[in-house]
Design an enzyme around this catalytic site. Structure first.
Site, PDB file in Angstrom:
ATOM      1  N   GLY A   1      -1.665 -14.944  17.234  1.00  0.00           N
ATOM      2  CA  GLY A   1      -2.022 -13.995  18.286  1.00  0.00           C
ATOM      3  C   GLY A   1      -2.016 -12.555  17.783  1.00  0.00           C
ATOM      4  O   GLY A   1      -1.139 -12.167  17.011  1.00  0.00           O
TER       5      GLY A   1
ATOM      6  N   ARG B   1      15.802 -10.309   5.810  1.00  0.00           N
ATOM      7  CA  ARG B   1      14.551 -10.691   6.466  1.00  0.00           C
ATOM      8  C   ARG B   1      13.882  -9.440   7.026  1.00  0.00           C
ATOM      9  O   ARG B   1      14.546  -8.453   7.301  1.00  0.00           O
ATOM     10  CB  ARG B   1      14.842 -11.706   7.581  1.00  0.00           C
ATOM     11  CG  ARG B   1      15.454 -12.991   7.009  1.00  0.00           C
ATOM     12  CD  ARG B   1      15.744 -14.012   8.091  1.00  0.00           C
ATOM     13  NE  ARG B   1      14.591 -14.488   8.800  1.00  0.00           N
ATOM     14  CZ  ARG B   1      13.736 -15.411   8.343  1.00  0.00           C
ATOM     15  NH1 ARG B   1      13.914 -15.963   7.161  1.00  0.00           N
ATOM     16  NH2 ARG B   1      12.698 -15.791   9.080  1.00  0.00           N
TER      17      ARG B   1
ATOM     18  N   HIS C   1      48.432 -26.129  24.603  1.00  0.00           N
ATOM     19  CA  HIS C   1      49.124 -26.442  23.360  1.00  0.00           C
ATOM     20  C   HIS C   1      48.982 -27.933  23.067  1.00  0.00           C
ATOM     21  O   HIS C   1      49.130 -28.737  23.979  1.00  0.00           O
ATOM     22  CB  HIS C   1      50.610 -26.108  23.499  1.00  0.00           C
ATOM     23  CG  HIS C   1      51.411 -26.520  22.293  1.00  0.00           C
ATOM     24  ND1 HIS C   1      51.353 -25.832  21.105  1.00  0.00           N
ATOM     25  CD2 HIS C   1      52.247 -27.575  22.094  1.00  0.00           C
ATOM     26  CE1 HIS C   1      52.145 -26.423  20.223  1.00  0.00           C
ATOM     27  NE2 HIS C   1      52.698 -27.492  20.790  1.00  0.00           N
TER      28      HIS C   1
ATOM     29  N   GLY D   1      22.776 -16.788   2.323  1.00  0.00           N
ATOM     30  CA  GLY D   1      23.188 -17.150   0.964  1.00  0.00           C
ATOM     31  C   GLY D   1      24.504 -17.910   0.962  1.00  0.00           C
ATOM     32  O   GLY D   1      24.656 -18.907   0.239  1.00  0.00           O
TER      33      GLY D   1
ATOM     34  N   GLU E   1      25.887 -19.596   3.539  1.00  0.00           N
ATOM     35  CA  GLU E   1      25.798 -20.904   4.209  1.00  0.00           C
ATOM     36  C   GLU E   1      25.071 -21.922   3.338  1.00  0.00           C
ATOM     37  O   GLU E   1      25.548 -23.035   3.130  1.00  0.00           O
ATOM     38  CB  GLU E   1      25.101 -20.768   5.560  1.00  0.00           C
ATOM     39  CG  GLU E   1      25.961 -20.024   6.588  1.00  0.00           C
ATOM     40  CD  GLU E   1      25.411 -20.030   8.007  1.00  0.00           C
ATOM     41  OE1 GLU E   1      26.048 -19.443   8.883  1.00  0.00           O
ATOM     42  OE2 GLU E   1      24.326 -20.622   8.254  1.00  0.00           O
TER      43      GLU E   1
ATOM     44  N   LYS F   1      22.666 -25.790  10.052  1.00  0.00           N
ATOM     45  CA  LYS F   1      23.929 -26.370  10.566  1.00  0.00           C
ATOM     46  C   LYS F   1      23.945 -27.883  10.358  1.00  0.00           C
ATOM     47  O   LYS F   1      25.006 -28.476  10.131  1.00  0.00           O
ATOM     48  CB  LYS F   1      24.141 -26.018  12.039  1.00  0.00           C
ATOM     49  CG  LYS F   1      24.913 -24.726  12.236  1.00  0.00           C
ATOM     50  CD  LYS F   1      24.118 -23.538  11.834  1.00  0.00           C
ATOM     51  CE  LYS F   1      24.585 -22.468  11.005  1.00  0.00           C
ATOM     52  NZ  LYS F   1      23.605 -21.442  10.709  1.00  0.00           N
TER      53      LYS F   1
ATOM     54  N   HIS G   1      20.886 -15.577  19.313  1.00  0.00           N
ATOM     55  CA  HIS G   1      21.401 -15.340  20.674  1.00  0.00           C
ATOM     56  C   HIS G   1      21.137 -13.910  21.139  1.00  0.00           C
ATOM     57  O   HIS G   1      21.075 -13.658  22.339  1.00  0.00           O
ATOM     58  CB  HIS G   1      22.885 -15.701  20.771  1.00  0.00           C
ATOM     59  CG  HIS G   1      23.719 -15.257  19.615  1.00  0.00           C
ATOM     60  ND1 HIS G   1      23.728 -15.911  18.415  1.00  0.00           N
ATOM     61  CD2 HIS G   1      24.561 -14.211  19.481  1.00  0.00           C
ATOM     62  CE1 HIS G   1      24.549 -15.289  17.589  1.00  0.00           C
ATOM     63  NE2 HIS G   1      25.064 -14.253  18.215  1.00  0.00           N
TER      64      HIS G   1
END
Ligand SMILES: Cc1cc2nc3c(=O)[nH]c(=O)nc-3n(C[C@H](O)[C@H](O)[C@H](O)COP(=O)(O)OP(=O)(O)OC[C@H]3O[C@@H](n4cnc5c(N)ncnc54)[C@H](O)[C@@H]3O)c2cc1C
EC number: 1.8.1.4
Length: 476
Positions: free
Chosen positions: A124, A281, A453, A195, A197, A60, A330
């Site tokens: 780990g 991925r 508005h 791809g 972005e 971003k 998220h």
């Protein structure tokens, strides 16, 4: 080896899913450790996972830098602002991105400290009996034992056997976020979110960008009309997206990559100076589980869990990209919190039906809920209302009239089943749909909410009104 340390909760992975789980568990009074193996560009441990280091946030940052440059060249003129001979300094742009990444990865370390989460830096592995062995960066090994262990190992880029990453000419997201100069011609395999972005970033800065997508449909997961509008806008920007193009060979010759693919017309080759492979991925479960833990992986290495992210092994949970469901930060946040709460005996829960999707291209693409294609396929009766940004005063004043909003509601109950958007700022607007669906709201509820508005959100208001053919600003 030092003495075994005991914890209520041990989290493996400090990406979005893992750090949310760890912080929430600690907030709930549990003695918590979080282990992460990742190093930052400076070679020091960096928390925050793919998202903060080489995913959501750095992409971003570059999308924003490149948008400023593109607007300077393509939009400012109509405002009477001239910016002749605008130049981009790639080093400064990448430096800005790195600074943002450092701020946020360092922020997780601070949050761990503030919440008394104990970090361990190393790799780990879960052993039977909820024992986690950590191979630290200095080569030493420590052993932890947890009443609960949360696996949050995330995901890695899929590598194609005929296009191995060399980090110079053939790169994944990590490489494409760190080019030192604008490639003359960037090839991209895969017209998915990453791809599109990263292709957009370098296109806006001056690269010729060719995206090869094996599937015949563009953005098949999105609403078909949204995908069609987006494809038209991307074409206008000069993104060359070739569908049904199956790549079979990639060869680096004289500092160029020769990419051979087959489409309906036969075999073709393009020559690019950089190739981004963004074909998806895969769960990063390699090396995570010692023999005998009882945790099951499917054929693709995805950790098997039930609807509560429980693996079926006493006290062992898994969240985020390493389990089923969309690979979104998220989604991992919510699973991490839910599992920590379930461990604490609270009613942790994730509503998978209201997870929003966003693609941060120009125009942005966002949706929540079902598409028309899905509803048709499962035979649900529905009605729709759409409204174009070209009729929204704020969008036109911003010089961003492309795109539209579509509300999908159940034909009989009027309950909102989906909100689909393509246009400026829709990454924020989509949450009106999330909220409405979370509260089981109807299209009429949305239509009766007063929207300020002039704002972009008026497109949702009018689209909701259009569901019952009463939009004010267009013929119904
Ligand atoms: C270029 C790009 C852009 C993206 N943009 C967005 C976006 O805008 N919005 C969005 O929602 N999603 C985006 N994503 C996806 C998002 O980054 C992932 O969905 C998210 O990071 C997954 O979180 P996670 O916690 O499951 O795993 P990860 O973020 O992958 O974190 C897992 C962590 O665990 C560590 N780890 C793994 N195994 C071990 C082990 N055995 N021992 C110790 N540590 C281990 C890893 O080093 C890593 O730090 C993007 C991804 C990419 C690549």
């Amino acid at each position: 080896m030092s003495e075994q340390q005991q914890f209520d909760v041990i989290v493996i992975g400090a990406g979005p899913a893992g750090y949310h789980a760890a912080i929430r568990a600690a907030q709930l009074g549990m003695k918590t450790a979080c282990i992460d193996a990742a190093l930052g560009k400076d070679g020091k441990p960096a928390l925050g996972g793919t998202c903060l280091r080489v995913g959501c946030i750095p992409s971003k940052a570059l999308l924003d830098s490149s948008r400023q440059f593109w607007n300077l060249q393509h939009l400012f003129g109509e405002h009477g602002i001239s910016a002749k001979d605008a130049k981009i300094d790639v080093g400064t742009m990448i430096g800005r991105k790195d600074k943002i990444v450092k701020q946020f990865t360092g922020g997780i370390a601070m949050l761990f400290k503030a919440n008394k989460v104990t970090p361990y830096y190393g790799f780990g592995t879960l052993h039977p009996g909820n024992i986690v062995k950590v191979k630290q960066h200095d080569g030493s090994e420590i052993e932890l034992k947890g009443t609960n262990v949360i696996l949050a190992a995330g995901s890695d880029s899929i590598e194609l056997p005929f296009a191995k990453f060399d980090n110079e000419y053939i790169v994944d997201n990590v490489g494409a976020l760190d080019f030192t100069a604008v490639p003359k011609h960037l090839g991209v395999i895969g017209a998915g979110v990453i791809g599109l972005e990263l292709g957009s970033v370098w296109k806006r800065l001056g690269s010729e960008v060719t995206i090869l997508e094996a599937l015949p449909d563009f953005l098949a997961a999105a609403d078909a009309e949204v995908a069609k509008t987006a494809a038209k806008e991307f074409k206008k920007q000069g993104l060359d997206i070739r569908l049904g193009a199956k790549v079979s060979k990639c060869e680096v010759k004289k500092k160029e990559v020769h990419v051979t693919y087959t489409d309906s017309e036969g075999e073709k080759t393009i020559v690019v100076d950089k190739l981004l492979v963004s074909v998806g991925r895969r769960a990063a479960s390699k090396g995570l589980l010692a023999d005998g833990t009882g945790v099951k992986l499917d054929q693709r290495g995805v950790i098997e869990v039930d609807e509560h992210c429980h693996t079926g092994v006493d006290g062992v949970w898994a969240v985020g990209d390493c389990v089923r469901g969309p690979m979104l930060a998220h989604k991992g946040f919510e699973e991490g919190i839910a599992v920590a709460e379930l461990i604490a005996g609270l009613p942790g829960h994730v509503n998978y039906g209201t997870i929003p999707w966003v693609i941060y291209t120009e125009p942005e693409i966002a949706w929540v809920g079902k598409t028309e294609q899905e509803l048709k396929a499962d035979g649900t009766p529905y009605k729709t209302g759409s409204f174009p940004f070209a009729a929204i005063g704020r969008a036109v004043a911003m010089g961003e009239p492309a795109g539209f909003v579509k509300v999908i509601a159940h034909a009989e109950t009027d309950r909102v089943l989906g909100l689909h958007l393509v246009g400026v700022g829709v990454s924020e607007l989509v949450h009106e749909g999330v909220l409405t669906m979370e509260f089981s709201g109807s299209a009429d509820d949305l239509a009766r909410i007063c929207h300020a508005h002039p704002t972009l959100s008026e497109a949702i208001h009018d689209a909701a009104m259009a569901v019952d053919k009463r939009a004010i600003h267009k013929a119904n």
